[in-house]
Enzyme design. Structure first.
Site, short mmCIF file in Angstrom:
data_model
loop_
_atom_site.label_atom_id
_atom_site.label_comp_id
_atom_site.label_asym_id
_atom_site.label_seq_id
_atom_site.Cartn_x
_atom_site.Cartn_y
_atom_site.Cartn_z
N VAL A 13 0.82 -1.21 0.00
CA VAL A 13 0.00 0.00 0.00
C VAL A 13 0.86 1.27 0.00
CG1 VAL A 13 -1.60 1.35 1.42
CG2 VAL A 13 -2.05 -1.04 0.98
N LYS A 37 14.83 -2.91 2.52
CA LYS A 37 13.83 -2.43 1.55
C LYS A 37 14.24 -1.07 1.00
CE LYS A 37 9.41 -4.48 2.71
NZ LYS A 37 8.06 -4.33 3.21
N GLU A 159 -7.70 2.32 2.15
CA GLU A 159 -7.25 2.03 0.78
C GLU A 159 -7.96 0.78 0.27
OE1 GLU A 159 -5.42 3.75 -1.39
OE2 GLU A 159 -6.13 2.11 -2.66
N ASN A 219 -14.38 -5.42 2.75
CA ASN A 219 -13.64 -6.68 2.68
C ASN A 219 -14.47 -7.85 3.23
OD1 ASN A 219 -11.51 -5.61 1.39
ND2 ASN A 219 -10.04 -5.84 3.06
N GLY A 264 -13.48 -21.98 -5.57
CA GLY A 264 -12.05 -22.29 -5.60
C GLY A 264 -11.57 -22.81 -4.27
N CYS A 271 -5.21 -9.43 3.38
CA CYS A 271 -6.36 -8.60 3.79
C CYS A 271 -7.58 -9.39 4.25
CB CYS A 271 -6.73 -7.66 2.66
SG CYS A 271 -5.46 -6.42 2.37
N LYS A 274 -7.37 -11.62 7.56
CA LYS A 274 -7.18 -10.88 8.83
C LYS A 274 -8.33 -9.89 9.07
CE LYS A 274 -4.33 -6.90 7.43
NZ LYS A 274 -5.40 -5.91 7.53
P1 NAD Z 1 3.23 -4.58 4.35
O1 NAD Z 1 3.41 -5.52 5.48
O2 NAD Z 1 3.50 -5.03 2.95
O3 NAD Z 1 4.15 -3.27 4.60
C1 NAD Z 1 4.19 -2.57 5.80
C2 NAD Z 1 5.52 -1.82 5.86
O4 NAD Z 1 5.51 -0.95 7.00
C3 NAD Z 1 6.74 -2.72 6.04
O5 NAD Z 1 7.67 -2.46 5.01
C4 NAD Z 1 7.30 -2.34 7.41
O6 NAD Z 1 8.71 -2.44 7.49
C5 NAD Z 1 6.83 -0.90 7.53
N1 NAD Z 1 6.80 -0.37 8.91
C6 NAD Z 1 6.35 -0.97 10.04
N2 NAD Z 1 6.46 -0.13 11.09
C7 NAD Z 1 6.99 1.04 10.62
C8 NAD Z 1 7.33 2.30 11.22
N3 NAD Z 1 7.14 2.54 12.52
N4 NAD Z 1 7.85 3.26 10.42
C9 NAD Z 1 8.05 3.04 9.11
N5 NAD Z 1 7.74 1.87 8.49
C10 NAD Z 1 7.21 0.88 9.23
O7 NAD Z 1 1.75 -4.03 4.46
P2 NAD Z 1 0.69 -3.76 3.28
O8 NAD Z 1 0.26 -5.03 2.65
O9 NAD Z 1 1.19 -2.64 2.46
O10 NAD Z 1 -0.55 -3.26 4.17
C11 NAD Z 1 -0.50 -2.06 4.90
C12 NAD Z 1 -1.88 -1.76 5.43
O11 NAD Z 1 -2.77 -1.50 4.32
C13 NAD Z 1 -2.54 -2.88 6.22
O12 NAD Z 1 -3.32 -2.34 7.23
C14 NAD Z 1 -3.42 -3.57 5.19
O13 NAD Z 1 -4.51 -4.22 5.76
C15 NAD Z 1 -3.88 -2.39 4.37
N6 NAD Z 1 -4.24 -2.72 2.99
C16 NAD Z 1 -3.49 -3.61 2.30
C17 NAD Z 1 -3.82 -3.90 0.97
C18 NAD Z 1 -3.02 -4.92 0.19
O14 NAD Z 1 -3.49 -5.32 -0.88
N7 NAD Z 1 -1.85 -5.33 0.63
C19 NAD Z 1 -4.91 -3.26 0.36
C20 NAD Z 1 -5.63 -2.32 1.10
C21 NAD Z 1 -5.28 -2.06 2.42
#
Ligand code: NAD
Length: 474
Positions: A13, A37, A159, A219, A264, A271, A274
């Site tokens: 995201v 990263k 998002e 979701n 499926g 997402c 959880k």
């Molecule tokens: P992710 O686990 O891929 O990435 C999270 C990132 O945050 C990691 O790189 C981690 O190192 C970093 N992080 C953690 N603590 C930090 C801090 N204090 N300062 C800076 N960086 C920090 O997560 P994601 O899949 O991108 O999801 C993020 C959020 O968005 C979640 O709540 C998820 O539910 C939501 N979301 C995800 C999606 C998806 O498709 N992945 C879609 C919509 C919403």
């Protein structure tokens, strides 16, 4: 030129958000605590697979609008708008783990406190983009206030992007949801999002708790549709109906529609699993109850189990020692390298626990799988090599490249040409060619089809639709 934005967390995201805002002419700093990263990103390498993202990162980095850092002091002092995009994974009890988000809140509070008054011309807007339980913005706000007395404004902006189509979803969202508590926040965010809604898609402004809830409700609804169709598919399978036909008949009702109603092996990813559990946990904490969503989760977990049981049953029970099983697709869905909660992982683990040797192919998720499962899974560079000497093929992901296989490859390469299709990938013409080649084909919500190796009447699948299959064991 543009707004000054800090994005916290460079996961699926955060990275997409930061890159797309930069591409719209804003100055974006992406902050992460993960040095690996950030090092990769500084060198133009995306840590995730998302179609089109690498190119956009490179272009905007070169233009000087997109920067990556682990330096909190700098990142938080620069951004007027701070988007929190850190993970909110599932805790052991099913609730959302808010550790990362509250950690980010503390960092933000500390950073704001250190800024001298002149630097803060207007108060910062802190926006929670992560998916969070209702009430989290209040907790984030309190945590920031524990570390600074300086002013800031909170907002919620959930998002809705889909991995695999994230750029398109972000650039052309169906809707933008904004939860705001201060009247001055809304115009700023309208301006920020204006380039993304030029086709007239709506920006909904509401109170913060409602905005937080919209994401979970969306979701939970999508997950419910998947579990619903899987439950109907299982009934079809038990009673000799064909879920493909049932789906056609049912989905032509416009009140029902056909989206997210594909049978499926169940949903996975970071997402739905959880977020459904977090809704259940929200219900529990308020003495409300969410029996529907508890069942949605249960049906989903059972679906993987039923599918792997189908495979074990084919081999006569519970021991598949010495069987070599090919897996096509590890990612939880096509278009991503994300394997979090992927059904493939549960299915492979169960088969390996029962003695199977697993050889797998996925176009982009192999490295993530190796990181998670070590060398227990062997990988091939292409799908056909996977088939060599295999006793069965299991399809776990609906990658486009799996959809037109040559049936002869199954027959000539495999020890026995048996396919377990966890995504119901093939149309009737392809299935016909499988039957002609003598392939045995299992799918979800339909009778097993056993190919006829006797060429005199090879057009007729050797199945008797009137004979229901025995219900699969759980
Ligand atoms: P992710 O686990 O891929 O990435 C999270 C990132 O945050 C990691 O790189 C981690 O190192 C970093 N992080 C953690 N603590 C930090 C801090 N204090 N300062 C800076 N960086 C920090 O997560 P994601 O899949 O991108 O999801 C993020 C959020 O968005 C979640 O709540 C998820 O539910 C939501 N979301 C995800 C999606 C998806 O498709 N992945 C879609 C919509 C919403």
């Amino acid at each position: 030129m543009g707004m000054k934005i800090t994005v916290v967390g460079t996961g699926y995201v955060g990275l997409v958000t930061g890159t797309c805002f930069a591409n719209a002419g804003n100055n974006v700093i992406c902050l992460d605590v993960d040095e690996n990263k950030i090092e990769k990103l500084k060198n133009g390498i995306s840590p995730i697979y998302e179609p089109g993202l690498d190119e956009l990162i490179t272009r905007n980095t070169k233009a000087g609008r997109l920067k990556f850092t682990t330096d909190m002091e700098w990142a938080y002092s620069e951004g007027d708008i701070v988007f929190i995009c850190v993970g909110t994974p599932c805790s052991e009890d099913g609730s959302a783990n808010l550790g990362y988000i509250l950690g980010a809140a503390r960092d933000i509070g500390d950073a704001i406190e250190r800024l001298d008054a002149k630097t803060i011309e207007t108060s910062k807007i802190v926006i929670v983009k992560s998916t969070v339980p209702v009430g989290t913005n209040v907790l984030v706000s309190s945590e920031i206030q524990r570390h600074t007395k300086k002013p800031f404004r909170m907002a919620s902006n959930p998002e809705f992007l889909k991995e695999g189509a994230a750029l398109n979803d972000f650039n052309k969202p169906d809707r933008v949801v904004l939860g705001v508590s201060h009247p001055s926040t809304s115009p700023v965010l309208h301006e920020l999002y204006a380039p993304f809604v030029r086709q007239g898609n709506p920006i909904f402004v509401m109170d913060i708790p409602s905005a937080e809830m919209v994401k979970y409700a969306s979701n939970a609804m999508l997950a419910t549709k998947i579990s619903f169709i899987n439950e109907i598919a299982n009934l079809c399978e038990s009673y000799g109906a064909d879920i493909g036909e049932v789906r056609r008949g049912m989905c032509s009702d416009r009140r029902i529609g056909n989206q997210f109603l594909y049978p499926g092996v169940g949903y996975g990813g970071s997402c739905f699993p959880k977020d459904v559990q977090a809704c259940v946990s929200m219900g529990r904490q308020t003495r409300g109850s969410t029996p529907l969503l508890s069942a949605v989760h249960e049906v989903n977990q059972r679906q993987r189990q039923l599918f792997s049981t189908k495979i074990l049953d084919h081999f006569g029970g519970h021991d598949v020692s010495g069987k070599r099983i090919a897996i096509w697709g590890i990612a939880f869905k096509q278009g991503t390298d994300d394997i979090r909660e992927a059904p493939s992982i549960s299915i492979m683990s169960r088969l390996m626990d029962r003695g199977a040797e697993i050889v797998a192919y996925d176009p982009v998720a192999a490295d993530n799988c190796k990181e998670k499962m070590g060398d227990r899974v062997q990988f091939c560079d292409n799908p056909v090599d996977c088939l060599d000497d295999a006793d069965a093929l299991v399809i776990c992901t609906e990658w486009g490249e799996f959809q037109h296989p040559d049936p002869e490859e199954f027959v000539s390469r495999m020890r026995s040409p048996v396919i377990f299709d966890g995504r119901n990938l093939f149309n009737e013409y392809k299935l016909q060619s499988f039957m002609e080649a003598g392939i045995t084909y299992y799918s979800v919500g339909r009778n097993v089809m056993t190919g006829n190796t006797n060429t005199s009447d090879s057009n007729t699948p050797d199945t008797d639709p009137a004979t229901p299959m025995a219900p699969a064991r759980t």
